[in-house]
Design a protein around this motif. Structure first.
Motif, mmCIF file in Angstrom:
data_model
loop_
_atom_site.group_PDB
_atom_site.id
_atom_site.type_symbol
_atom_site.label_atom_id
_atom_site.label_comp_id
_atom_site.label_asym_id
_atom_site.label_seq_id
_atom_site.Cartn_x
_atom_site.Cartn_y
_atom_site.Cartn_z
ATOM 1 N N MET A 1 27.476 -110.078 13.179
ATOM 2 C CA MET A 1 28.411 -109.006 13.551
ATOM 3 C C MET A 1 28.422 -108.842 15.073
ATOM 4 O O MET A 1 27.369 -108.810 15.707
ATOM 5 C CB MET A 1 28.005 -107.685 12.877
ATOM 6 N N ASP A 4 30.565 -105.194 19.636
ATOM 7 C CA ASP A 4 31.610 -104.173 19.567
ATOM 8 C C ASP A 4 31.700 -103.559 18.176
ATOM 9 O O ASP A 4 31.902 -102.345 18.026
ATOM 10 C CB ASP A 4 32.972 -104.776 19.932
ATOM 11 N N GLU A 5 31.552 -104.397 17.142
ATOM 12 C CA GLU A 5 31.607 -103.891 15.772
ATOM 13 C C GLU A 5 30.418 -102.980 15.477
ATOM 14 O O GLU A 5 30.566 -101.955 14.799
ATOM 15 C CB GLU A 5 31.640 -105.059 14.791
ATOM 16 N N GLY A 8 31.044 -99.806 17.190
ATOM 17 C CA GLY A 8 32.083 -99.103 16.444
ATOM 18 C C GLY A 8 31.539 -98.398 15.222
ATOM 19 O O GLY A 8 31.907 -97.254 14.924
ATOM 20 N N LEU A 9 30.628 -99.068 14.506
ATOM 21 C CA LEU A 9 30.036 -98.462 13.315
ATOM 22 C C LEU A 9 29.198 -97.236 13.675
ATOM 23 O O LEU A 9 29.244 -96.213 12.985
ATOM 24 C CB LEU A 9 29.183 -99.493 12.576
ATOM 25 N N GLY A 243 35.421 -101.306 16.084
ATOM 26 C CA GLY A 243 34.934 -102.011 14.903
ATOM 27 C C GLY A 243 35.995 -102.398 13.896
ATOM 28 O O GLY A 243 35.701 -103.131 12.945
ATOM 29 N N ARG A 247 37.005 -101.842 8.424
ATOM 30 C CA ARG A 247 35.535 -101.885 8.334
ATOM 31 C C ARG A 247 34.904 -100.522 8.602
ATOM 32 O O ARG A 247 34.110 -100.010 7.828
ATOM 33 C CB ARG A 247 34.982 -102.915 9.311
ATOM 34 N N VAL A 248 35.267 -99.896 9.742
ATOM 35 C CA VAL A 248 34.596 -98.656 10.148
ATOM 36 C C VAL A 248 34.969 -97.485 9.238
ATOM 37 O O VAL A 248 34.171 -96.564 9.049
ATOM 38 C CB VAL A 248 34.915 -98.338 11.630
#
Length: 306
Positions: A1, A4-5, A8-9, A243, A247-248
């Motif tokens: 992952m 940034d993801e 974001g999470l 993210g 997903r987020v």
């Protein structure tokens, strides 16, 4: 992952933790049918006015540029969803249902947000994704019917208002996240609030409480105005932009449980096995839905010239 993801999470989780107190604090502010406090109209529009005032100061302090021509319509849709629709429907509904009850209805929001985000970003959710979305929605409706039959009542209009609020929030979240890829995330919610001010200010003034209300109601109002309506979106929109909305948005899985846990000490409500069971079932459908593939739509084929 990617980093940034991950960021974001974490930002998404911070936003969800702030939003989780929205329903209990709204209930604190509006009261119950037996002991009403502020009106739902004032809670919804008054909190938007307070947040808009803070937003105006923030926009000036950060020298925010005016939105471009292509950004005004998405801003208006964002405003309609999270400044008007969601606050108004939930504030009216929360006088008639407990925060624990409403938290289960909120359980369908992650899938709704992911679905709107997928459509907005031209992605194609699989059949399994839509099946899970329908199953989660069916569970929420079944929960409302089971609770109604247990009290000898019919499906309460408050449940329908909460479902409408979820739709408004999903649209507002998805369009706001889309804008956050072109604007600062903080500026998205600020502009959405400021452009709504000509409507929210006079309506909030008209709905102001004329009688004295206890300090606890004002504390509830202050929280939803500053945190739920403003600060929470700083983290939430930035998280969705970094993210990815699909997903987020699933971080909202924890929101119903956090709301339930906050409602117990704040409002003296209790958790029963039916509520917990349905809450877990809704979360399970969302968890399964997030594992289903979501693919980008193929670009349209170009016409061949002879």
């Amino acid at each position: 992952m990617r980093s940034d993801e991950i960021r974001g999470l974490w930002l998404g989780f911070a936003g969800v933790a702030i939003f989780a107190l929205t329903l209990p604090m709204t209930r604190l502010a509006v009261g119950t049918p037996e002991a009403p406090q502020m009106s739902g109209m004032f809670i919804a529009l008054g909190r938007a006015v307070v947040a808009a005032a803070l937003s105006a100061v923030f926009l000036i302090a950060t020298r925010a540029p005016l939105p471009g021509r292509a950004e005004w319509l998405p801003l208006a849709v964002t405003s309609a969803g999270v400044v008007f629709g969601f606050p108004l429907f939930t504030s009216i509904a929360m006088r008639h249902v407990e925060a624990v009850h409403a938290s289960v209805i909120v359980g369908v929001l992650p899938l709704a947000t992911a679905a709107v985000g997928a459509l907005l970003h031209r992605q194609r959710p699989s059949a399994g994704f839509w099946l899970c979305a329908l199953a989660g929605s069916a569970l929420v409706v079944a929960f409302a019917l089971v609770k109604a039959s247990a009290t000898g009542a019919t499906l309460h209009v408050a449940d329908l208002l909460l479902l409408a609020a979820m739709g408004c929030a999903a649209i507002g979240y998805a369009f706001g996240a889309h804008l956050s890829q072109r604007m600062r995330a903080e500026h998205v919610i600020c502009w959405a609030l400021v452009i709504a001010l000509p409507a929210t200010a006079p309506l909030a003034f008209h709905a102001m409480p004329r009688a004295a209300v206890p300090p606890s109601a004002w504390w509830g109002f202050a929280y939803v105005a500053v945190f739920s309506m403003w600060i929470g979106f700083f983290a939430w929109y930035r998280g969705l932009a970094l993210g990815g909305t699909v997903r987020v948005s699933q971080v909202q899985l924890v929101q119903p449980f956090l709301s339930m846990l906050f409602a117990v000490p704040l409002l003296g409500e209790r958790l029963d096995a039916t509520t917990v069971g349905f809450g877990l079932a809704v979360i399970a459908t969302v968890f399964l839905g997030k594992r289903m593939p979501v693919r980008p739509l193929a670009p349209p084929k170009k016409l061949e010239t002879p």
